[in-house]
Motif scaffolding. Sequence first.
Motif, mmCIF file in Angstrom:
data_model
loop_
_atom_site.group_PDB
_atom_site.id
_atom_site.type_symbol
_atom_site.label_atom_id
_atom_site.label_comp_id
_atom_site.label_asym_id
_atom_site.label_seq_id
_atom_site.Cartn_x
_atom_site.Cartn_y
_atom_site.Cartn_z
ATOM 1 N N LEU A 195 -10.777 0.306 -0.285
ATOM 2 C CA LEU A 195 -9.842 1.150 -1.018
ATOM 3 C C LEU A 195 -10.156 1.152 -2.511
ATOM 4 O O LEU A 195 -10.137 2.205 -3.160
ATOM 5 C CB LEU A 195 -8.414 0.676 -0.791
ATOM 6 C CG LEU A 195 -7.822 0.924 0.594
ATOM 7 C CD1 LEU A 195 -6.460 0.259 0.713
ATOM 8 C CD2 LEU A 195 -7.695 2.418 0.864
ATOM 9 N N TRP A 251 -8.618 3.533 -5.368
ATOM 10 C CA TRP A 251 -7.197 3.307 -5.147
ATOM 11 C C TRP A 251 -6.698 2.181 -6.040
ATOM 12 O O TRP A 251 -7.353 1.169 -6.218
ATOM 13 C CB TRP A 251 -6.939 2.957 -3.689
ATOM 14 C CG TRP A 251 -5.504 2.613 -3.398
ATOM 15 C CD1 TRP A 251 -4.460 3.471 -3.220
ATOM 16 C CD2 TRP A 251 -4.957 1.280 -3.279
ATOM 17 N NE1 TRP A 251 -3.296 2.777 -2.986
ATOM 18 C CE2 TRP A 251 -3.582 1.437 -3.007
ATOM 19 C CE3 TRP A 251 -5.502 0.000 -3.353
ATOM 20 C CZ2 TRP A 251 -2.728 0.344 -2.833
ATOM 21 C CZ3 TRP A 251 -4.661 -1.072 -3.182
ATOM 22 C CH2 TRP A 251 -3.302 -0.909 -2.914
ATOM 23 N N TYR A 295 0.830 -1.210 0.000
ATOM 24 C CA TYR A 295 0.000 0.000 0.000
ATOM 25 C C TYR A 295 0.860 1.254 0.000
ATOM 26 O O TYR A 295 0.639 2.183 -0.768
ATOM 27 C CB TYR A 295 -0.913 -0.010 1.226
ATOM 28 C CG TYR A 295 -1.747 1.247 1.394
ATOM 29 C CD1 TYR A 295 -2.820 1.503 0.547
ATOM 30 C CD2 TYR A 295 -1.455 2.164 2.396
ATOM 31 C CE1 TYR A 295 -3.588 2.647 0.699
ATOM 32 C CE2 TYR A 295 -2.216 3.312 2.559
ATOM 33 C CZ TYR A 295 -3.280 3.553 1.705
ATOM 34 O OH TYR A 295 -4.033 4.698 1.855
#
Length: 343
Positions: free
Chosen positions: A332, A337, A309
């Motif tokens: 996410l 993301w 991440y």
Amino acid sequence: MMSRGPPATAEEDLSLLAHLSGPVSYDDPGLLHIVTRSFLHPPATLPYRLFKHLKHNMETFRYYLYERNGSFKFYERVMHDLFEGAPPGFFVEAGALDGEFLSNTLSLEKDSGWTGLLVEADKEMFNQLLQKRRRSWASHTCLATKAHPHLAIFVKFLRNAQFDSYTSFAVRSYGSLMSVAGGGTLDMTEPGHRIYESVQCLPLATLLLAINITHVDMVSLDVEGAEEDILRHFPWDRITVDVWLVEHQIHTPADSIYSAHNSPSGSLPEASRGLEATKNHKLSTTSSKQKKVDGEFVNMFTTHGYVLYEVKTPHIPNYVFILQDSDVHKRLKAKGWVAKSPT
């Protein structure tokens, strides 16, 4: 070691020694019974007794300077990004110190209703941790660097800082196993006078199975160089961990031959005093190459289904790994993301 229940018989004592000296499987029923009985303190039920609740003076101000630490703020932001709006979960914090100073989990527990497991090898720090009345299980052990329980020598550092609680606790954060680079620090400094103590090491999975935990939302691993051996023996298919926060630095041959002669005074390096003395502001004597992302270390996680991440690379790198298709990962992705390749 603690005991809850009637005194052990001679036969039980022999069984305990046999199980704790290894080798025995991390999930051996007898071992789990011994660990539950003798190496785990249950979550507290009384009100917290945190440092800020006990004192309101300059010492309190100095203690809480850790909140300005770059890596502490990095993890604080990461946990907000990953867990904001999520239901309470279960964490593990290895290298928990006193349960408050530089803690990556106290806010989750106190403000968001989480619980977890706190592991600390330094006996004095652990005793202070118990006095904080954390709402989590606590164990005075080190995480095993082998596939089974074993004893180890823990190296901790002391420095005469009677009126500076911040520096006193920062120095204690350098503690490590003698088997890791001879007990030297990751940045090759000698922050104080060495003290050695014997400590029982247990596999992380053993501690978790002893309290019937097979899913962990987050593990914070700050074990001063022992992380690779701990992870190498972790049963990834038995225990599911959604997020790992790991401090990790590439070791070089020089690390293993570092001697206290490099700092005969036993004092903190000039650039490491004051605010810079916290464990993630240690004076770095490594090359710029060492500060980059460790590809082999990242690969250890990606082969088990994780994505990187984020990594904070200045000083000693701090890595954040997320398990693909976990609830965190799905949240996410829903926010747009996309994982990036480490550099």
